[in-house]
Design an enzyme around this catalytic site. Structure first.
Site, PDB file in Angstrom:
ATOM      1  N   ARG A 103       0.851  -1.192   0.000  1.00 44.20           N
ATOM      2  CA  ARG A 103       0.000   0.000   0.000  1.00 44.20           C
ATOM      3  C   ARG A 103       0.891   1.248   0.000  1.00 44.20           C
ATOM      4  NH1 ARG A 103      -1.794   1.389   4.597  1.00 44.20           N
ATOM      5  NH2 ARG A 103      -2.755  -0.593   5.176  1.00 44.20           N
ATOM      6  N   LYS A 114      -6.617   7.083 -19.843  1.00 42.81           N
ATOM      7  CA  LYS A 114      -6.808   7.676 -21.165  1.00 42.81           C
ATOM      8  C   LYS A 114      -5.491   7.657 -21.954  1.00 42.81           C
ATOM      9  CE  LYS A 114     -10.783   8.278 -19.217  1.00 42.81           C
ATOM     10  NZ  LYS A 114     -11.186   9.497 -18.546  1.00 42.81           N
ATOM     11  N   ASP A 147      -6.235  19.193 -14.102  1.00 43.69           N
ATOM     12  CA  ASP A 147      -6.532  17.866 -14.670  1.00 43.69           C
ATOM     13  C   ASP A 147      -6.019  17.893 -16.109  1.00 43.69           C
ATOM     14  OD1 ASP A 147      -7.664  15.661 -15.947  1.00 43.69           O
ATOM     15  OD2 ASP A 147      -9.575  15.811 -14.876  1.00 43.69           O
ATOM     16  N   TYR A 165     -15.064  17.447 -16.178  1.00 43.65           N
ATOM     17  CA  TYR A 165     -15.428  16.044 -16.347  1.00 43.65           C
ATOM     18  C   TYR A 165     -16.616  15.709 -15.435  1.00 43.65           C
ATOM     19  CZ  TYR A 165     -14.866  10.959 -16.059  1.00 43.65           C
ATOM     20  OH  TYR A 165     -15.075   9.613 -16.085  1.00 43.65           O
TER      21      TYR A 165
END
Ligand SMILES: *Cc1c(COP(=O)(O)O)cnc(C)c1O
Length: 387
Positions: free
Chosen positions: A51, A200, A175, A103
């Protein structure tokens, strides 16, 4: 290979990468392990528990750092997990100023989750960067930008926004999913945090969900590391590997995405059934000058409106396409088509949609890297069919 002066094409392949220490593997092995043997309590070879850190994820984070020219990177299970980590830097009562047509999933996270925890979101048009100062107050702690925006392809002058925030404690987060670091590097334009949906362009093959943050500031990185390790939405080793692999061809892919999109934009603009094409490469696009200044090219995304404003006619036209797959997402090698009003922005209330230009006849393309002549033929026959 930690030199930061490589050209982008080289950095995408070598940046932060070195052959694996065990056997010299050229690609980072997929360290599919949760934990690591210790020689004495607390003594290990640099990794304690996955983690906190995992060598395959480290390889991805080093690559991301080099692409965005930052000092620290964090890889997440999804783009939304990366956005979530950024917002956890804030306290109840803090105000976030956002660009208007963000978005849909970010809008949902802001309004549907973080508003409940006392964050205040203000959505404004930042087409003119000077408008920002009117909206700042003592509670403003973050500005959240997308450029180009989704789906309307509007641009924000990142350097001009950063200049207005200089000397304040307001964080500028960008972003950068739509542009990819090939086209623009927000940290170099003065942003504090750059975020990606690595799903993406970075991954580029529509085969993985992942997210990323890159920052320059050490103290900010420490806070993000604490948040990320505490909440645990980290990118797994297999997914990290896939994104590392995708990034190797990012420059080549982006070049072709941009070339194809430019040709399709011109084709659509001249087509009698098209009312409007939204693509920052057109000189008459309201943000064309900003695009020329802050981007290397005009990107792989465009949107257009059919002359026929009827939603059913629009969807019927989309369904006549063969090569463009009707699907959410963007940035893969294959061309995709979307209907923002019912798909990516379906979770946005109708009045918000219309305010942002998301009308029922709006269509969004993620242009792939196929032969552009085939893509144009596909669009041609879908548009010319009698409804
Ligand atoms: C897809 C996307 C996200 C969310 O990323 P996921 O990987 O789907 O969680 C955020 N911002 C933009 C601009 C996106 O396109």
């Amino acid at each position: 290979m930690n030199k930061t002066t490589y050209r982008f094409e080289t950095a995408a392949i070598h940046g932060g990468q070195q052959p694996d220490k065990a056997y010299g593997a050229v690609m980072p092995p997929i360290y599919q392990t949760s934990t690591y043997a210790q020689t004495a309590p607390g003594k290990n070879l640099g990794y304690g528990y996955s983690r906190g850190a995992n060598p395959t994820r480290t390889a991805l984070e080093n690559s991301l750092k080099s692409l965005e020219q930052g000092s620290h990177a964090f890889a997440y299970a999804s783009g939304m997990a990366a956005v979530d980590a950024v917002l956890k830097l804030l306290q109840p009562g803090d105000q976030v100023i956002c660009t208007q047509d963000i978005y849909g999933g970010s809008f949902r996270l802001f309004k549907g989750i973080f508003e409940q925890y006392g964050l205040v979101f203000k959505f404004i048009d930042l087409g003119n960067a000077n408008d920002l100062s009117k909206h700042l107050n003592k509670d403003t702690k973050m500005v959240w930008l997308e450029s180009p925006t989704n789906p309307m392809l509007q641009l924000v002058d990142i350097a001009a926004i950063a200049a207005q925030l200089k000397g304040t404690d307001i964080l500028l987060a960008v972003d950068n999913t739509f542009a990819s670091p090939y086209l623009q590097q927000p940290l170099n334009l003065g942003a504090d945090i750059v975020m990606h949906s690595a799903t993406k362009y970075l991954g580029g093959h529509s085969d993985v969900i992942a997210g990323a943050l890159v920052v320059k500031d050490e103290a900010l990185a420490d806070r993000l590391r604490f948040i990320t390790n505490s909440t645990g939405a980290i990118c797994g080793p297999m997914d990290s590997f896939l994104v590392v692999r995708g990034i190797k061809t990012l420059a080549l892919r982006m070049q072709r995405h941009c070339e194809n999109t430019a040709k399709i934009a011109v084709f659509l603009k001249n087509h009698p059934k098209i009312e409007n094409v939204f693509w920052p490469g057109f000189p008459e696009h309201p943000n064309h000058e900003i695009a020329k200044k802050q981007m290397r090219d005009f990107g792989g995304m465009l949107a257009f409106k059919l002359r026929d404003s009827d939603q059913n006619a629009t969807i019927a036209c989309i369904q006549r396409l063969n090569l463009f797959t009707l699907a959410e997402s963007l940035g893969g090698v294959e061309s995709l088509i979307g209907h923002p009003a019912t798909m990516s922005h379906g979770s946005m209330p109708k009045n918000e949609q219309l305010k942002n230009g998301i009308s029922p006849n709006l269509v969004r393309l993620s242009v792939g890297i196929e032969a552009v002549e085939d893509l144009i033929d596909d669009l041609k026959s879908a548009l010319n069919e009698n409804d």
